[in-house]
Design a protein around this motif. Structure first.
Motif, short mmCIF file in Angstrom:
data_model
loop_
_atom_site.label_atom_id
_atom_site.label_comp_id
_atom_site.label_asym_id
_atom_site.label_seq_id
_atom_site.Cartn_x
_atom_site.Cartn_y
_atom_site.Cartn_z
N TRP A 85 16.93 74.18 -4.32
CA TRP A 85 16.42 72.95 -5.88
C TRP A 85 17.25 72.94 -6.80
O TRP A 85 17.47 72.89 -7.65
CB TRP A 85 15.43 74.16 -6.58
N PHE B 3 17.28 62.84 -15.24
CA PHE B 3 17.73 63.28 -16.44
C PHE B 3 17.94 62.56 -17.07
O PHE B 3 18.02 60.92 -17.08
CB PHE B 3 19.19 64.35 -16.08
N PHE C 240 21.39 67.56 -22.84
CA PHE C 240 20.47 68.51 -21.84
C PHE C 240 19.17 67.51 -22.81
O PHE C 240 18.95 68.32 -23.40
CB PHE C 240 20.31 69.00 -21.00
N PHE D 268 27.24 70.63 -19.85
CA PHE D 268 28.86 69.87 -20.62
C PHE D 268 29.52 70.63 -21.20
O PHE D 268 28.89 70.67 -22.52
CB PHE D 268 28.47 68.43 -20.43
N LYS E 56 14.07 66.85 -17.89
CA LYS E 56 14.22 65.66 -17.04
C LYS E 56 13.28 66.03 -16.00
O LYS E 56 12.20 66.98 -16.64
CB LYS E 56 14.92 66.86 -15.40
N GLY F 124 19.56 70.93 -6.91
CA GLY F 124 19.98 69.43 -7.40
C GLY F 124 19.52 69.25 -8.19
O GLY F 124 19.45 68.38 -9.37
N ALA F 125 18.05 69.90 -8.84
CA ALA F 125 17.18 69.79 -9.86
C ALA F 125 17.34 70.00 -10.90
O ALA F 125 17.22 70.18 -11.80
CB ALA F 125 15.72 70.44 -9.75
N TYR G 84 15.64 62.92 -8.60
CA TYR G 84 15.41 63.74 -9.65
C TYR G 84 15.79 62.81 -10.89
O TYR G 84 17.50 62.49 -10.89
CB TYR G 84 16.38 65.10 -9.84
N ILE H 152 11.35 66.25 -12.18
CA ILE H 152 12.14 67.02 -10.72
C ILE H 152 10.68 66.37 -10.21
O ILE H 152 10.13 65.48 -8.80
CB ILE H 152 11.83 67.79 -10.88
N VAL I 294 19.47 71.63 -13.63
CA VAL I 294 20.42 71.06 -15.01
C VAL I 294 22.54 71.57 -15.53
O VAL I 294 22.39 72.56 -14.98
CB VAL I 294 19.77 71.12 -16.52
N LEU I 295 22.77 69.72 -15.40
CA LEU I 295 24.08 70.46 -15.33
C LEU I 295 24.38 71.19 -17.57
O LEU I 295 24.08 69.98 -18.11
CB LEU I 295 24.88 69.24 -15.21
N TYR J 94 20.68 63.14 -20.88
CA TYR J 94 20.85 63.94 -21.70
C TYR J 94 21.88 62.85 -22.89
O TYR J 94 21.34 61.66 -23.15
CB TYR J 94 22.56 63.43 -21.17
#
Lengths: 120, 116
Positions: free
Chosen positions: A103, B34, B46, A111, B49, A105-106, B32, B51, A108-109, B36
């Motif tokens: 998972w 998102f 963020f 920043f 999201k 890829g799911a 997926y 999924i 959260v990034l 921001y």
């Protein structure tokens, strides 16, 4: 709350000079990224880094660019010989996920605030 | 290849009114998705999201977004706008068949301006 920190916040350089942008990702994160945003344009993916090597890179990330994680905490982006078109905001990001097909890829990034590079 | 479209460069809304920021996407697999937000001189923060599961997802600061597979859309919404919501909003997508190393693909951003 954990943060991704970037230095410098703004750097001005002459065309042809080398630039190193620094990032300290969140400590328990496994994936690291660089993105850039040319003024007024979209945020573009440059490169991802996992397990001490580049995982993915975009067409933008040519031989003039390199990344390194020299000491287990810093994550750097080096531009060897800057061009005018390298002027942009560069964002570092990190992600806690791990492993292709999971998972991750799911996830959260997170920043950083960005480093503005101006090439004259 | 994956892509994101945010058709509006700017959205103007009066404070207290509902707001919508539009986003459509294209991926080969399942997405997926998102959202921001970027405030001046700050990084990307963020919001929320999608999924899998419920098409309506709720996020930070009272924002929500609705995933619509047939229209390949993921519009950001808020029932009652605040002046402090004024910022630059980015929609992003990643193909679910990839992993954490795959880059997010961002839209070009929409400036949301909330007028007092």
């Amino acid at each position: 709350e954990p943060e991704v920190t970037q230095t410098p916040s703004h750097q001005v350089t002459q065309m042809g000079q080398e630039v190193i942008l620094r990032c300290v990702p969140i400590s328990n994160h496994l994936y690291f990224y660089w993105y850039r945003q040319i003024l007024g344009q979209k945020v573009e993916f440059l490169v991802s880094f996992y397990n001490n090597e580049i995982s993915e890179k975009s067409e933008i990330f040519d031989d003039q660019f390199s990344v390194e994680r020299p000491d287990g905490s810093n994550f750097t982006l080096k531009i060897r010989s800057t061009k005018l078109e390298d002027s942009a905001m560069y964002f570092c990001a990190s992600n806690a996920g791990g492993g292709r097909g999971s998972w991750s890829g799911a996830n959260v990034l997170t920043f950083g605030a960005g480093s503005r590079l101006t090439v004259l | 290849a994956q892509s994101v479209a945010q058709p509006e460069d700017q959205v103007n809304v009066a404070e207290g009114n509902p707001l919508t920021v539009k986003c459509t996407y294209s991926v080969s697999g399942n997405p997926y998705l998102f959202w921001y937000v970027q405030y001046p001189n700050r990084g990307l923060q963020f919001l929320l999201k999608y999924i899998t599961g419920d098409n309506l997802v709720k996020g930070s600061y009272g924002f929500e977004a609705e995933f619509n597979k047939s229209q390949t859309s993921f519009h950001l919404k808020k029932p009652s706008a605040l002046v402090s919501d004024s910022a630059l909003y980015f929609c992003a997508v990643r193909d679910s068949t990839g992993g954490g190393a795959d880059g997010l693909t961002f839209g070009k951003g929409t400036h949301l301006i909330i007028q007092p």
